[in-house]
Design a protein around this motif. Structure first.
Motif, short mmCIF file in Angstrom:
data_model
loop_
_atom_site.label_atom_id
_atom_site.label_comp_id
_atom_site.label_asym_id
_atom_site.label_seq_id
_atom_site.Cartn_x
_atom_site.Cartn_y
_atom_site.Cartn_z
N ASP A 96 -3.76 8.53 2.84
CA ASP A 96 -4.09 7.44 3.77
C ASP A 96 -3.11 6.29 3.72
O ASP A 96 -2.91 5.58 4.71
CB ASP A 96 -5.50 6.91 3.48
CG ASP A 96 -6.59 7.88 3.88
OD1 ASP A 96 -6.34 8.71 4.77
OD2 ASP A 96 -7.68 7.82 3.29
N THR A 97 -2.52 6.05 2.56
CA THR A 97 -1.72 4.84 2.39
C THR A 97 -0.23 5.12 2.19
O THR A 97 0.59 4.25 2.48
CB THR A 97 -2.23 4.02 1.20
OG1 THR A 97 -2.21 4.85 0.02
CG2 THR A 97 -3.63 3.51 1.44
N GLY A 98 0.13 6.28 1.68
CA GLY A 98 1.53 6.57 1.40
C GLY A 98 2.34 6.81 2.66
O GLY A 98 1.83 7.31 3.66
N ARG A 99 3.62 6.47 2.61
CA ARG A 99 4.51 6.75 3.71
C ARG A 99 4.86 8.24 3.74
O ARG A 99 5.13 8.81 4.79
CB ARG A 99 5.79 5.92 3.57
CG ARG A 99 6.75 6.07 4.74
CD ARG A 99 7.96 5.16 4.61
NE ARG A 99 7.62 3.74 4.62
CZ ARG A 99 8.53 2.77 4.76
NH1 ARG A 99 9.82 3.07 4.89
NH2 ARG A 99 8.15 1.50 4.76
N GLN A 141 0.83 -1.21 0.00
CA GLN A 141 0.00 0.00 0.00
C GLN A 141 0.86 1.26 0.00
O GLN A 141 0.52 2.26 -0.63
CB GLN A 141 -0.94 -0.02 1.20
CG GLN A 141 -2.01 -1.11 1.09
CD GLN A 141 -2.87 -1.25 2.32
OE1 GLN A 141 -2.45 -0.91 3.44
NE2 GLN A 141 -4.08 -1.75 2.15
N GLU A 142 1.99 1.21 0.69
CA GLU A 142 2.89 2.37 0.70
C GLU A 142 3.52 2.59 -0.67
O GLU A 142 3.75 3.73 -1.08
CB GLU A 142 3.98 2.18 1.76
CG GLU A 142 3.46 2.32 3.18
CD GLU A 142 4.54 2.07 4.22
OE1 GLU A 142 4.36 2.51 5.36
OE2 GLU A 142 5.56 1.41 3.90
N MET A 143 3.80 1.51 -1.39
CA MET A 143 4.43 1.65 -2.70
C MET A 143 3.45 2.13 -3.76
O MET A 143 3.69 3.12 -4.46
CB MET A 143 5.06 0.33 -3.14
CG MET A 143 5.85 0.46 -4.45
SD MET A 143 6.87 -0.98 -4.82
CE MET A 143 5.62 -2.13 -5.36
N PHE A 144 2.30 1.43 -3.89
CA PHE A 144 1.33 1.81 -4.92
C PHE A 144 0.53 3.05 -4.52
O PHE A 144 0.05 3.77 -5.38
CB PHE A 144 0.39 0.64 -5.21
CG PHE A 144 1.02 -0.49 -5.96
CD1 PHE A 144 2.05 -0.27 -6.85
CD2 PHE A 144 0.60 -1.80 -5.76
CE1 PHE A 144 2.63 -1.32 -7.55
CE2 PHE A 144 1.17 -2.85 -6.45
CZ PHE A 144 2.19 -2.61 -7.35
N HIS A 184 -1.34 -9.26 -5.81
CA HIS A 184 -2.57 -9.22 -5.01
C HIS A 184 -3.29 -7.88 -5.08
O HIS A 184 -4.52 -7.83 -5.06
CB HIS A 184 -2.29 -9.59 -3.55
CG HIS A 184 -1.62 -8.54 -2.74
ND1 HIS A 184 -2.32 -7.52 -2.13
CD2 HIS A 184 -0.33 -8.32 -2.44
CE1 HIS A 184 -1.46 -6.74 -1.48
NE2 HIS A 184 -0.25 -7.20 -1.66
N ASP A 185 -2.57 -6.77 -5.20
CA ASP A 185 -3.22 -5.47 -5.15
C ASP A 185 -4.19 -5.26 -6.31
O ASP A 185 -5.29 -4.75 -6.12
CB ASP A 185 -2.16 -4.36 -5.13
CG ASP A 185 -2.74 -3.01 -4.78
OD1 ASP A 185 -2.85 -2.69 -3.58
OD2 ASP A 185 -3.11 -2.26 -5.72
N PRO A 204 -17.99 5.25 -0.96
CA PRO A 204 -16.71 4.61 -1.31
C PRO A 204 -15.63 5.66 -1.51
O PRO A 204 -15.92 6.83 -1.78
CB PRO A 204 -17.02 3.88 -2.63
CG PRO A 204 -18.51 3.78 -2.68
CD PRO A 204 -19.03 4.99 -1.96
N ALA A 205 -14.38 5.25 -1.40
CA ALA A 205 -13.25 6.16 -1.64
C ALA A 205 -12.17 5.41 -2.41
O ALA A 205 -11.94 4.22 -2.18
CB ALA A 205 -12.69 6.67 -0.31
N TRP A 206 -11.52 6.14 -3.32
CA TRP A 206 -10.50 5.56 -4.20
C TRP A 206 -9.11 6.05 -3.80
O TRP A 206 -8.95 7.15 -3.26
CB TRP A 206 -10.77 5.95 -5.65
CG TRP A 206 -11.86 5.16 -6.31
CD1 TRP A 206 -11.73 4.08 -7.14
CD2 TRP A 206 -13.27 5.38 -6.20
NE1 TRP A 206 -12.95 3.62 -7.54
CE2 TRP A 206 -13.93 4.40 -6.98
CE3 TRP A 206 -14.05 6.32 -5.51
CZ2 TRP A 206 -15.30 4.33 -7.09
CZ3 TRP A 206 -15.42 6.25 -5.61
CH2 TRP A 206 -16.04 5.26 -6.40
N THR A 207 -8.12 5.26 -4.12
CA THR A 207 -6.72 5.61 -3.86
C THR A 207 -6.23 6.62 -4.89
O THR A 207 -6.50 6.47 -6.09
CB THR A 207 -5.83 4.35 -3.93
OG1 THR A 207 -6.27 3.43 -2.95
CG2 THR A 207 -4.37 4.70 -3.69
N ALA A 208 -5.50 7.63 -4.43
CA ALA A 208 -4.85 8.57 -5.33
C ALA A 208 -3.61 7.90 -5.91
O ALA A 208 -2.72 7.46 -5.18
CB ALA A 208 -4.46 9.84 -4.58
#
Length: 413
Positions: free
Chosen positions: A187-190, A178-181, A254-255, A392-396
């Protein structure tokens, strides 16, 4: 929206969190500027290619259109940071980054694990995991965030079991993926800097360098052992090449599937007639899975670089210039798909490009299809009722992603 504004959308990670705006931009580009030059601050300029036919033509000619040196869209700062790592021999170099003949040789290392015979062997385990995760939904009592509590875990268990990793390491692999993609997502990035991204890669490499050493010392008959002990021209793979192979399988393996499963359920919720149709005719499951893949298009883009002066759809492209292949656009192309913005579980034919085409066709496509079919084969017959229980919410992202939240309320039979 102007054509230039539409082009900038492709270099805007947050644009992928607003599907209506994204597809407005892509539709405009297909119609008015299917090969469009994009030059925005922070990015090396590129050509956006949005029509199915043009993307297919590029994918077919892997001698003219190279993955190296820029296989994915990144900021100029991150490109520079990764180039510095490449010069030191410490960069990520998976088959995604390679061209033939190196690509062909390295792809063959893991190919047998994803062929039909291997898939038949794995099918019982995949069905078992699908049933376990639908049972988890029942245990959650009728409310859940389908992404976080179900969709991300099911394909993760499949692919990491195939690699032979212990379940205790699964949460670590999920977080790093999640941190990479999701590096551009709050919410997901480092973090948003090139240093943050390379730190994620360093964590991956540290884990997989150790895994390589252990599997070489004591092979265990899994895919990780196959990669660790593979030889090219009589030599073991370079440690960074081996680690890159693991990273590709453990993340993309998997992602992308979890994004498709989550997006597929959201599509069924928003199109209840299609859910009824699938429930009444389970024979539609294979075509429904293909439609979910087309609809979600979890890989948003890949880049290719021209190895010689050429043209795309009449637009001159000079040697060394890069093109961005927009898969969500290709998979809504009006010239290829009847009523492309209609979700149709029986769509046939369905010539989507979500897995790419040609020599870089997704190595795990058969496994992804199996997982999607298995999950919905378990879920749909038991799903007496389902509806959204929030937005729903999508990843940037500009590379790989999909829903990061899907709150639902449901009744399982």
């Amino acid at each position: 929206m102007s054509v230039s504004e539409a082009g900038r959308v492709l270099a805007t990670p947050t644009a992928y969190t607003d599907e209506a705006r994204l597809h407005e931009a892509l539709t405009l580009l297909r119609r008015e500027a299917p090969v469009h030059h994009v030059d925005v601050p922070g990015y090396t300029p590129f050509w956006a290619v949005t029509r199915h036919a043009d993307i297919l033509e590029i994918e077919r000619d892997h001698a003219l259109w190279l993955s190296a040196p820029r296989p994915v869209l990144r900021t100029a700062g991150l490109d520079a940071a990764l180039e510095a790592r490449r010069a030191k021999g410490t960069s990520l170099r998976s088959i995604v980054h390679m061209d033939d003949p190196e690509h062909r040789v390295l792809r063959a290392v893991g190919a047998d694990w994803f062929r039909p015979k291997a898939m038949r062997t794995l099918e019982t385990r995949v069905r078992e995991l699908a049933r376990r995760h639908v049972d988890t939904m029942a245990e959650l009592g009728g409310n859940c965030d389908f992404v976080r509590q179900v969709a991300v875990h099911y394909p993760l268990y499949v692919i990491l079991s195939l690699l032979g990793l212990p379940e205790s390491d699964f949460p670590r692999m999920l977080r790093l993926t999640q941190e990479m993609f999701g590096q551009d997502d709050s919410d997901t990035g480092r973090g948003g800097t090139p240093q943050d991204h390379t730190a994620v890669l360093e964590d991956f490499f540290a884990y997989f360098h150790d895994l390589t050493a252990r599997r070489r010392a004591r092979p265990t008959g899994d895919l990780a052992s196959e990669i660790a002990n593979a030889r090219v021209d009589g030599e073991l793979l370079d440690d960074n090449v081996a680690a890159s192979y693991y990273v590709l399988i453990a993340t993309a393996g998997h992602d992308t599937t979890s994004s498709t499963i989550a997006g597929g359920l959201e599509a069924l919720i928003r199109h209840p007639a299609e859910l009824r149709r699938l429930r009444e005719d389970p024979g539609l499951l294979p075509s429904a899975a293909e439609e979910m893949i087309r609809w979600v298009s979890p890989v948003k883009s890949f880049m290719r670089t021209a190895s010689a002066d050429t043209q795309v759809n009449g637009t001159p492209i000079r040697k060394g210039e890069a093109v961005l292949l927009s898969y969500p656009s290709a998979n809504r192309d009006e010239e290829v798909f009847d009523d492309p913005f209609r979700f149709d579980v029986g769509r046939d034919p369905n010539r989507h490009l979500a897995f790419g085409f040609g020599v870089h066709y997704c190595l795990g496509a058969a496994l992804a299809r199996m997982e999607i079919r298995a999950l919905f084969a378990e879920l749909v017959p038991r799903l007496a009722a389902v509806e959204l229980d929030g937005e729903p919410a999508w990843t940037a992202t500009t590379f790989v992603g999909g829903l990061k939240r899907l709150p639902i309320r449901y009744t399982l039979a």
